[in-house]
Structure formats: C-alpha cells, structure tokens
Design a protein around this motif. Structure first.
Motif, short mmCIF file in Angstrom:
data_model
loop_
_atom_site.label_atom_id
_atom_site.label_comp_id
_atom_site.label_asym_id
_atom_site.label_seq_id
_atom_site.Cartn_x
_atom_site.Cartn_y
_atom_site.Cartn_z
N LEU A 1 1.22 -1.16 0.05
CA LEU A 1 -0.23 0.20 0.00
C LEU A 1 0.43 1.20 -0.15
CD1 LEU A 1 -2.45 -0.77 2.04
CD2 LEU A 1 -2.63 -0.99 0.07
N LYS A 2 0.42 2.17 -0.71
CA LYS A 2 1.23 3.44 -0.56
C LYS A 2 1.05 4.37 0.60
CE LYS A 2 1.25 4.43 -5.69
NZ LYS A 2 0.74 5.57 -6.82
N GLN A 3 2.00 5.18 0.66
CA GLN A 3 1.36 6.06 2.56
C GLN A 3 0.14 6.75 2.71
OE1 GLN A 3 4.14 3.84 2.65
NE2 GLN A 3 3.92 4.96 4.41
N ASN A 4 -0.94 6.93 1.33
CA ASN A 4 -2.06 7.59 1.84
C ASN A 4 -2.63 7.00 0.51
OD1 ASN A 4 -1.50 10.61 3.75
ND2 ASN A 4 0.14 11.08 1.50
N PRO A 5 -3.54 5.71 0.49
CA PRO A 5 -3.33 5.01 -0.08
C PRO A 5 -4.93 5.02 -1.05
CG PRO A 5 -2.69 3.75 1.80
CD PRO A 5 -2.61 5.51 2.09
N VAL A 6 -5.89 5.47 0.70
CA VAL A 6 -7.02 5.30 0.43
C VAL A 6 -7.91 6.57 -0.43
CG1 VAL A 6 -9.67 5.24 1.97
CG2 VAL A 6 -6.98 4.88 2.74
N PHE A 7 -8.77 5.84 -1.50
CA PHE A 7 -9.39 6.92 -2.69
C PHE A 7 -10.66 6.42 -2.08
CE2 PHE A 7 -7.73 4.46 -5.42
CZ PHE A 7 -7.92 4.62 -6.38
N GLU A 8 -11.79 7.19 -3.32
CA GLU A 8 -13.29 6.49 -3.33
C GLU A 8 -13.09 7.28 -5.30
OE1 GLU A 8 -17.85 7.41 -2.39
OE2 GLU A 8 -16.75 7.52 -1.51
N ILE B 1 -11.20 2.17 -2.70
CA ILE B 1 -9.91 1.75 -3.43
C ILE B 1 -9.06 2.35 -2.67
CG2 ILE B 1 -8.66 2.04 -5.49
CD1 ILE B 1 -11.51 2.84 -6.83
N LEU B 2 -7.88 1.08 -2.79
CA LEU B 2 -5.96 1.02 -1.70
C LEU B 2 -5.75 1.59 -2.67
CD1 LEU B 2 -6.45 -1.50 0.83
CD2 LEU B 2 -6.72 1.27 1.11
N ASP B 3 -4.90 2.19 -3.16
CA ASP B 3 -3.51 2.08 -3.76
C ASP B 3 -2.85 1.67 -3.63
OD1 ASP B 3 -2.53 3.00 -6.42
OD2 ASP B 3 -2.73 5.53 -5.95
N THR B 4 -1.84 1.43 -4.85
CA THR B 4 -0.88 0.02 -4.13
C THR B 4 0.01 0.65 -4.99
OG1 THR B 4 -1.21 -1.61 -6.21
CG2 THR B 4 -2.25 -1.65 -4.15
N HIS B 5 1.71 0.11 -5.18
CA HIS B 5 2.81 0.29 -5.79
C HIS B 5 3.46 -1.64 -5.57
CE1 HIS B 5 6.20 2.29 -7.09
NE2 HIS B 5 6.91 1.38 -7.04
#
Length: 465
Positions: free
Chosen positions: A108-115, A121-125
């Motif tokens: 997970l990225k450091q600021n992962p949560v978005f809609e 959704i969780l943003d990943t690397h």
C-alpha cells in the motif's frame, strides 16, 4: 547428463512419510507466514522452543558464549540470523545457509485510500518482479503493521480466516477489451491500475443524506472501530497485499505444493530447520541468514547489502572472548556459503525458453547453480570449480539427490541472488535451492521431494563443508 528422479529414493511408505511430514509442516508455515515480519516471528518462536538464546540479550547482560551454544538475533523484525557455535575458532570461517524471506507482492502507498464511482479503493505500488496481469481478479489479503502516533503497533491480517472478507483488483470485461487485448503483456495491466477494491457501502448522515466520499468514510469508520486506526496511520504503516488463502497440495498424488511465496521461503524454511535439527556438536560454526529485500536488490538495513551480518559476527567474536578486527576479516574470508534461492523449473509448456541439458526439473532434487546473472553472466557470483567439486563430494557422501541448472536460455532473461554480496567478502559461494514452476506468480509450484532433498543437502553442508 540427466539426473535421476529423487522419488525413486523413497519407495517404502515409511520413507515417503518423512517427505510428506516435512512438506506438510512447510505447507502450514507457508500458509501462515506471508510477510517478512511473520516469518521472523515464526522463526523466533520455533528457535526459542529449540533452545536458541537471544544474542542481543546475551550482549546486554555481558554473558559469554561457548561451543555448543545456539543463538539468534533479529534485525528490525524483518531479518533473522541463527548460529550453532562450533568447537573451532570463528577465525576458521562459518558454514552459512543464506536465503531471503521477502516475496513479490503489492505494498500500500503511504496515502492509499481514495473513492471513485462509489467504490472505496486502496492504491498500491508493486514490489519485486511481477507479471501485473496475474494479480487481477484473484482474492487478496492484507498483512502488515501500522504504527500509530503514540508508538502503538497494530497488527493487520485480513483475508485469511474463512470468516474474513477478501479484496481484489478488477479487470476489464472481455466484451469491451478489444483495445486491451492488443497491448503487450507488460502493458495489459499498468502499475498504477493495481487498485484494490475494499468497499462499496456509503456512510449516511443522521438526516439520511449521503456525504462526500461516503464509501471511503464508511471504510475508515470500520477500520477505526476494529483496529482503532485513523487514515493518517497509513503513513507509518507497512501493509502488504498478498494472495488470500492457504497453500494447497497439488496433483492427484499430492506430490507438489501450490502456494504464494515459495520464492524464497521454500529455501528459508529448510535452511532454518537444518540448524534446528542438528543436535551434534559441530566443528565449524553453522549459520542461517534469512534476509529481507532480495526481490528489490538486497538493499536497505534489512537486506543483505546491510552490514548487519558483519556486525553480528563481530559481536559473536566478542561474546566468545576472541575478538580482533583481523580475526573478523579472516573469519569472513574463510566462510563457505550456500546462497539458498530458488531455480526456474523446466516447464514443457514453455520449453522454448529453456535449454534442456542445463535446466532444473521438478522431482530431481536440490539444485546448484554455478552462476546466475543475465546475458554475459552479468551480476553473477560464478562459483569456482574447486568449490563446486567440494559441494558435489558432500552431496554424494550423504546420498543427497541433486542437479545443476542455469536460468533459462542464454540471452532469454536472467536473475540474481544474494550470492555476489557474500562473494564480496571473498567467501566461497554457490547458489543452491529448490526448483519452482510459475516463479514470481501469485501461486507457485514446488515438488515435496525437492524440498526434502534441500533439507538433507543443507544438513550435509553444515556438517561437512
């Protein structure tokens, strides 16, 4: 020269049971330990039950060590080193089994949560070398740790218990995928599109009105209620996105194991058990180094490039009352190492990528790679002929089934291990491990008999090298 199938060694039911029992213990380990932290916690618990003492505690208390002692030390919760102290001086070197416990995944990225479009959704690397398209439409779990502002540690493990929800990454339906299907494999799924869907119910105000980003708000509320964490706590978190579910027996005959993270826990586990199983007093000190970050170049404080191992050996000398800088340098030079990492198993479906005479095969025993690297052996350790001869002799003496290999056809691709880093100390090093089908996929395949022969090979090495 074709090597024999190792199963022919286990013709009796009694002998087969040994193979299957060890494989079952490993399968459970693989199912439970999907991150470096989980592996280290598992190994510490097992080591202490087997009589290993915490080296950091011994150092702090000013105690001394002697031949026969068994100690371990962990580095930042993501690396562990274990020693069985021998009767000879450390100056004569250490017999080392070196493996890694990190595996390809998504972080997970450091600021992962978005809609977006009423989906949370969780943003990943992604981490390590993956085929990104393999990670869509499969059940995923979240493993890791979140550190709150007050220093409190919150362990996260969601998606493994049958009562847990799972998560996933969507893919474009085939009916609308004309453009997508024309893309190259590396571009079918882009790195920024590895978005993990985690919720769809919005939070409503007391008036019944839907708030802005209400689905995200509802997910964050659930996280706060269950774990006591805020959105800001993701900044100081290490959450890994991994395939959900246990490793499984594979094949009608249950001769194989399908699971996530064989690379390289299939070598780390028998390396650890080789030391634990050794009850006799060794002449040379034996060591298992189980490290992090190999999949991204062995960098950082918990990777093999770190000086943690070197510093630990210095502390060991001191606890044995025999420290000097010159002796430390001699000890490192005199070490012998099996860089225990997986090899690519020959796959008849993709035979054109391999060179049959120099490939590893499932079921033919532990694999030795004189060299790895890419193209003109770039980045390879390339073990000496003398050391290869010594290893051959040890394996034959103990009736270990073994084979040799390199990573596919020349110029087809390539890969590396931690071997060259150990070689930088002037150690004798050769790559050794278990053959894997579908390496770096979310689910990989290994042979149970290869796993067991790796254990026997590692046990033989620490006794006779």
């Amino acid at each position: 020269m074709e090597r024999k199938n190792a199963w022919q060694k286990y013709t009796s039911e009694k002998d087969k049971k040994k193979v299957f029992k060890f494989a079952e213990d490993y399968r459970k380990f693989l199912s439970e330990c999907k991150t470096e932290r989980e592996c280290v916690s598992f190994f510490i618990e097992k080591a202490e039950k087997a009589g290993y003492k915490n080296l950091d505690k011994i150092i702090k208390e000013g105690k001394k060590l002697k031949a026969g002692d068994r100690v371990y030390t962990a580095n930042k919760g993501k690396e562990i080193i274990l020693f069985n102290i021998g009767t000879e001086s450390l100056e004569n070197g250490i017999n080392i089994l070196g493996a890694h416990i990190d595996s390809p995944r998504m972080d997970l990225k450091q600021n992962p949560v978005f809609e977006d479009s009423d989906l949370a959704i969780l943003d990943t690397h992604y981490y390590g070398g993956i085929k990104k398209y393999q990670w869509v439409t499969i059940p995923l779990a979240l493993h890791g740790v979140m550190i709150k502002k007050n220093g409190e540690s919150v362990i996260v493990n969601i998606g493994e218990d049958p009562s847990d929800p799972v998560f996933g990454i969507s893919d474009l339906l085939i009916h609308l995928a004309a453009d997508q299907m024309d893309k190259k494999g590396a571009k079918v799924i882009e790195g920024e599109d590895l978005n993990v869907i985690v919720g769809s119910i919005p939070e409503f105000s007391k008036s019944g009105k839907k708030e802005k980003e209400a689905v995200k708000a509802n997910v964050l509320k659930l996280l706060k209620d269950k774990y006591g964490i805020e959105e800001e706590d993701f900044i100081s978190a290490e959450i890994e996105v991994v395939p959900a579910g246990p490793a499984r027996d594979f094949g009608f005959d249950r001769s194989m194991i399908l699971g996530y993270g064989h690379d390289d826990r299939v070598c780390a586990y028998p390396s650890f058990m080789a030391l634990v199983n050794c009850k006799e007093q060794l002449k040379k000190t034996a060591c298992a180094i189980l490290v992090d970050k190999e999949e991204i170049g062995s960098v950082g404080a918990t990777g093999m490039e770190s000086r943690f191992f070197e510093n630990t050996v210095a502390e060991l000398f001191n606890c044995l009352g025999d420290y000097s800088e010159l002796k430390l340098r001699r000890a490192l030079t005199n070490c012998k190492v099996l860089s225990s990492d997986v090899s690519a198993a020959f796959d008849p479906t993709y035979a054109s990528a391999f060179e049959k005479n120099n490939s590893a095969y499932l079921g033919r025993g532990v694999v030795f790679n004189k060299y790895t690297g890419a193209r003109g052996k770039g980045g390879s350790n390339d073990a000496s002929a003398e050391y290869v001869g010594e290893i051959r002799g040890i394996m034959e003496k103990e009736n270990v089934f073994w084979q040799t290999a390199e990573l596919g056809k020349v110029d087809q691709g390539g890969g590396g291990t931690i071997a060259y880093i150990m070689g930088n100390y002037n150690m004798q090093v050769i790559d050794s491990g278990v053959a894997v089908l579908s390496m770096h996929a979310p689910c990989e395949i290994i042979s149970k008999v290869d796993l067991y022969e790796a254990l026997l090979g590692y046990e033989a090495f620490i006794k006779h090298a």
